[in-house]
Design a protein around this motif. Structure first.
Motif, PDB file in Angstrom:
ATOM      1  N   UNK A  92       0.847  -1.176   0.000  1.00 44.84           N
ATOM      2  CA  UNK A  92       0.000   0.000   0.000  1.00 44.84           C
ATOM      3  C   UNK A  92       0.895   1.243   0.000  1.00 44.84           C
ATOM      4  N   UNK A  93       0.813   2.038  -1.063  1.00 45.84           N
ATOM      5  CA  UNK A  93       1.707   3.184  -1.230  1.00 45.84           C
ATOM      6  C   UNK A  93       0.863   4.455  -1.312  1.00 45.84           C
ATOM      7  N   UNK A  94       1.185   5.434  -0.449  1.00 39.78           N
ATOM      8  CA  UNK A  94       0.455   6.692  -0.388  1.00 39.78           C
ATOM      9  C   UNK A  94       1.353   7.832  -0.834  1.00 39.78           C
ATOM     10  N   UNK A  95       0.800   8.719  -1.670  1.00 43.22           N
ATOM     11  CA  UNK A  95       1.479   9.942  -2.088  1.00 43.22           C
ATOM     12  C   UNK A  95       0.768  11.117  -1.431  1.00 43.22           C
ATOM     13  N   UNK A  96       1.538  12.032  -0.872  1.00 41.73           N
ATOM     14  CA  UNK A  96       0.889  13.192  -0.270  1.00 41.73           C
ATOM     15  C   UNK A  96       1.845  14.355  -0.093  1.00 41.73           C
ATOM     16  N   UNK A  97       1.272  15.548  -0.097  1.00 38.13           N
ATOM     17  CA  UNK A  97       2.046  16.757   0.182  1.00 38.13           C
ATOM     18  C   UNK A  97       2.150  16.960   1.688  1.00 38.13           C
ATOM     19  N   UNK A  98       3.295  17.418   2.151  1.00 41.60           N
ATOM     20  CA  UNK A  98       3.453  17.763   3.555  1.00 41.60           C
ATOM     21  C   UNK A  98       2.519  18.917   3.895  1.00 41.60           C
ATOM     22  N   UNK A  99       1.742  18.761   4.954  1.00 43.62           N
ATOM     23  CA  UNK A  99       0.837  19.830   5.365  1.00 43.62           C
ATOM     24  C   UNK A  99       1.568  20.833   6.243  1.00 43.62           C
ATOM     25  N   UNK A 100       1.966  21.935   5.671  1.00 41.72           N
ATOM     26  CA  UNK A 100       2.792  22.892   6.429  1.00 41.72           C
ATOM     27  C   UNK A 100       2.042  23.498   7.612  1.00 41.72           C
ATOM     28  N   UNK A 101       0.722  23.447   7.620  1.00 41.91           N
ATOM     29  CA  UNK A 101      -0.064  23.920   8.755  1.00 41.91           C
ATOM     30  C   UNK A 101      -0.631  22.744   9.558  1.00 41.91           C
ATOM     31  N   UNK A 102      -1.324  21.837   8.886  1.00 43.74           N
ATOM     32  CA  UNK A 102      -1.991  20.738   9.592  1.00 43.74           C
ATOM     33  C   UNK A 102      -1.007  19.747  10.195  1.00 43.74           C
ATOM     34  N   UNK A 103       0.141  19.535   9.532  1.00 42.38           N
ATOM     35  CA  UNK A 103       1.111  18.561  10.041  1.00 42.38           C
ATOM     36  C   UNK A 103       2.081  19.171  11.046  1.00 42.38           C
ATOM     37  N   UNK A 136       2.244  -4.858  -8.569  1.00 50.74           N
ATOM     38  CA  UNK A 136       2.704  -5.245  -7.231  1.00 50.74           C
ATOM     39  C   UNK A 136       2.214  -4.307  -6.134  1.00 50.74           C
ATOM     40  N   UNK A 137       1.794  -3.102  -6.498  1.00 52.06           N
ATOM     41  CA  UNK A 137       1.462  -2.103  -5.494  1.00 52.06           C
ATOM     42  C   UNK A 137       0.123  -1.428  -5.797  1.00 52.06           C
ATOM     43  N   UNK A 138      -0.574  -1.006  -4.718  1.00 54.34           N
ATOM     44  CA  UNK A 138      -1.778  -0.191  -4.833  1.00 54.34           C
ATOM     45  C   UNK A 138      -1.417   1.232  -4.430  1.00 54.34           C
ATOM     46  N   UNK A 139      -1.906   2.199  -5.220  1.00 55.52           N
ATOM     47  CA  UNK A 139      -1.493   3.588  -5.015  1.00 55.52           C
ATOM     48  C   UNK A 139      -2.677   4.464  -4.592  1.00 55.52           C
ATOM     49  N   UNK A 140      -2.360   5.451  -3.734  1.00 55.68           N
ATOM     50  CA  UNK A 140      -3.371   6.350  -3.209  1.00 55.68           C
ATOM     51  C   UNK A 140      -2.805   7.766  -3.170  1.00 55.68           C
ATOM     52  N   UNK A 141      -3.647   8.726  -3.487  1.00 56.33           N
ATOM     53  CA  UNK A 141      -3.289  10.144  -3.379  1.00 56.33           C
ATOM     54  C   UNK A 141      -3.952  10.719  -2.143  1.00 56.33           C
ATOM     55  N   UNK A 142      -3.143  11.183  -1.200  1.00 52.97           N
ATOM     56  CA  UNK A 142      -3.667  11.762   0.022  1.00 52.97           C
ATOM     57  C   UNK A 142      -4.056  13.217  -0.268  1.00 52.97           C
ATOM     58  N   UNK A 143      -5.354  13.494  -0.360  1.00 51.37           N
ATOM     59  CA  UNK A 143      -5.815  14.819  -0.792  1.00 51.37           C
ATOM     60  C   UNK A 143      -6.202  15.727   0.372  1.00 51.37           C
ATOM     61  N   UNK A 144      -5.884  15.324   1.603  1.00 52.73           N
ATOM     62  CA  UNK A 144      -6.264  16.131   2.761  1.00 52.73           C
ATOM     63  C   UNK A 144      -5.311  17.293   2.985  1.00 52.73           C
ATOM     64  N   UNK A 145      -4.053  17.122   2.617  1.00 50.60           N
ATOM     65  CA  UNK A 145      -3.058  18.171   2.826  1.00 50.60           C
ATOM     66  C   UNK A 145      -2.818  18.941   1.533  1.00 50.60           C
TER      67      UNK A 145
END
Length: 535
Positions: free
Chosen positions: A7-18, A108-117
């Motif tokens: 399980x592979x997730x792509x996401x931007x660092x949340x400069x405020x939320x994180x 071999x992998x499932x991909x996800x885009x983390x759209x919360x950040x």
């Protein structure tokens, strides 16, 4: 046993939320850290996009905290520079380039885009990349817990943008398409398969494109009506906030043509007592329908081409350009390719118009659509006159038998039909059209068509404007077309037509002689054979 997929997730660092420092950071919900807190879903690898020059410390802190809650999750830092996180073009280009250069292993992998950040712009760009399948995966949305508490990961949801997986959504799209097509047909339940296919494509093009559309077909085939319906459809979808502007180019003559289309300034010529905006400016952000565009002069054609390509033009008498952004639908009953060869129409303008070209068949080629159009016209008359009129059974059967039979030429196409229904409805007694009224109307139509200058066989040929032919040519061409329609092959037709002159030639190619003759009128063998099958 199959190896489990990663399980592979792509996401931007949340400069405020994180963000967060000290022990108190565990008291707040941080979306990227929460990816490691779900008991029923584990992340094997996180591709974390951030600007290493500005947010390196925060990215390392998030990685460390994620390792504490999910030791099995590997974090890969992807140095990503966004000059302006709110610039749509720049953000999309950066994310698109990243996705295009990434080595995906979907087997071999499932991909996800983390759209919360990320900014709303970044989230929209992620969505577009997933929807267009540039990113081979699904969207991942995380949400905070209802009550903030230490160690709480909140909830998550996975969104698959493959709409084919959602039957109800697909069904709603299909229903909406049918409603849009019904709008283009004025709600008439047409039965001609070729016409229905044409309308289906026009609906798709009208919804997705603002490119020019060229409608070809004989006078009265419904070009103007369809153009208005396209405008109404686009207006309904909030695609055209402007007006519908229509002009028949056959009415534009001389200096007035340029002024009517492009406007003029006060004093541009004798009689120009005030500024005039012109039709192109009146159609700004709307739809301009130029019927019989083949009648435009070459100078007007050149100006129109520039207005289409650059959205700018010069009004008559002005040295300052004006702007107008409009969609163009052009109509013609002429063969514009033949007009180009004759030097009467610009080939570059035709190339600009010819992206979406549709040939509207005349009523004689759509005899199965006569009955629903009769009902439509009668209903329209009743609605406009506030008076219900109907056929009695025998009268309706008699009229439809005539109207759908081979004797009916419908040389004026739907205009003929509309006028016919209007006459019978107006003369109907007590709201009923009787057989006597039908017989009278049939006799009137027979006289009308019998007195028309053209032969029936030529009326069945779409794209042929018989009004441009000398009477001598009409008589000769009608006989040629009749021979072609009953002949088994082009050569057989040529031998019959040139039976005398061929004996005086050393070598003969009757098929070639006939092909060249037909081309003078924009006709070909396949077209004549097709018309023979319809008549």
């Amino acid at each position: 046993m199959d190896k489990p997929r990663r399980q592979v997730v792509f996401g931007l660092l949340g400069t405020q939320l994180d963000a967060g420092k000290g022990p108190g950071r565990w008291e707040k919900w941080r979306p990227t850290v929460s990816l490691g807190m779900y008991e029923d879903w584990a992340v094997d690898r996180l591709e974390l996009l951030s600007d290493a020059r500005r947010h390196k410390a925060l990215a390392e802190q998030v990685e460390e905290d994620l390792r504490q809650v999910s030791p099995e999750t590997t974090v890969h830092h992807q140095d990503t520079y966004l000059a302006d996180p709110w610039d749509f073009e720049g953000v999309y280009a950066t994310l698109h380039d990243f996705v295009s250069g990434y080595r995906f292993v979907p087997e071999e992998e499932d991909y996800y885009l983390h759209i919360t950040t990320g900014t709303h712009v970044a989230q929209i760009c992620w969505f577009l990349l997933a929807e267009s399948r540039h990113f081979p995966g699904r969207l991942l949305q995380t949400s905070p817990p209802l009550r903030q508490q230490a160690g709480a990961g909140g909830s998550y949801s996975i969104i698959d943008l493959d709409l084919s997986r959602y039957d109800r959504i697909a069904q709603r799209f299909a229903e909406q398409q049918l409603q849009d097509q019904a709008l283009l047909k004025s709600g008439i339940a047409t039965r001609n398969a070729a016409f229905n296919r044409l309308i289906a494509q026009v609906e798709t093009v009208a919804t997705r494109s603002r490119a020019p559309i060229l409608l070809m077909g004989p006078t009265g085939a419904g070009k103007s009506h369809l153009a208005k319906r396209v405008f109404e459809l686009k207006k309904l979808k909030h695609q055209l906030p402007g007006r519908f502007v229509e002009v028949n180019c056959a009415t534009l003559r001389g200096d007035g043509a340029m002024s009517t289309l492009f406007g003029h300034t006060k004093g541009a010529y004798t009689g120009a007592v005030s500024d005039r905006p012109g039709l192109l400016r009146s159609a700004h952000q709307g739809l301009l329908f130029l019927d019989e565009i083949g009648e435009l002069g070459l100078d007007e054609q050149a100006m129109l081409l520039r207005a289409l390509e650059e959205k700018r033009f010069l009004p008559v008498g002005s040295d300052r350009e004006v702007e107008s952004d409009f969609q163009l639908i052009a109509g013609t009953n002429r063969d514009l390719q033949q007009a180009v060869q004759a030097g009467r129409f610009r080939d570059d303008l035709l190339a600009r118009l010819n992206l979406w070209t549709y040939h509207l068949p005349g009523l004689a080629q759509r005899r199965e659509d006569v009955e629903p159009n009769v009902d439509f016209e009668l209903e329209r008359w009743s609605r406009e006159q506030h008076q219900r009129v109907m056929f009695n059974r025998e009268a309706r059967d008699r009229y439809l038998a005539f109207a759908t039979g081979q004797e009916s030429r419908w040389s004026g196409n739907f205009r003929d039909l509309s006028a016919s229904i209007m006459r019978m409805a107006t003369l109907a007694e007590a709201g009923r059209i009787q057989t006597a009224g039908v017989d009278e109307e049939i006799a009137r139509l027979r006289r009308q068509w019998h007195e028309a200058p053209a032969g029936t066989v030529l009326d069945t040929l779409p794209g042929l404007d018989i009004t441009t032919l000398d009477r001598f040519d009409r008589v000769q061409l009608e006989e040629v077309v009749r021979v072609c329609q009953r002949a088994r092959s082009l050569s057989d037709a040529g031998r019959e037509l040139f039976a005398v002159s061929r004996t005086q030639r050393a070598s003969t190619n009757d098929a070639d002689r006939l092909r060249k003759y037909l081309s003078r009128f924009g006709l070909d063998w396949a077209q004549l054979r097709a018309s023979a099958g319809e008549s």
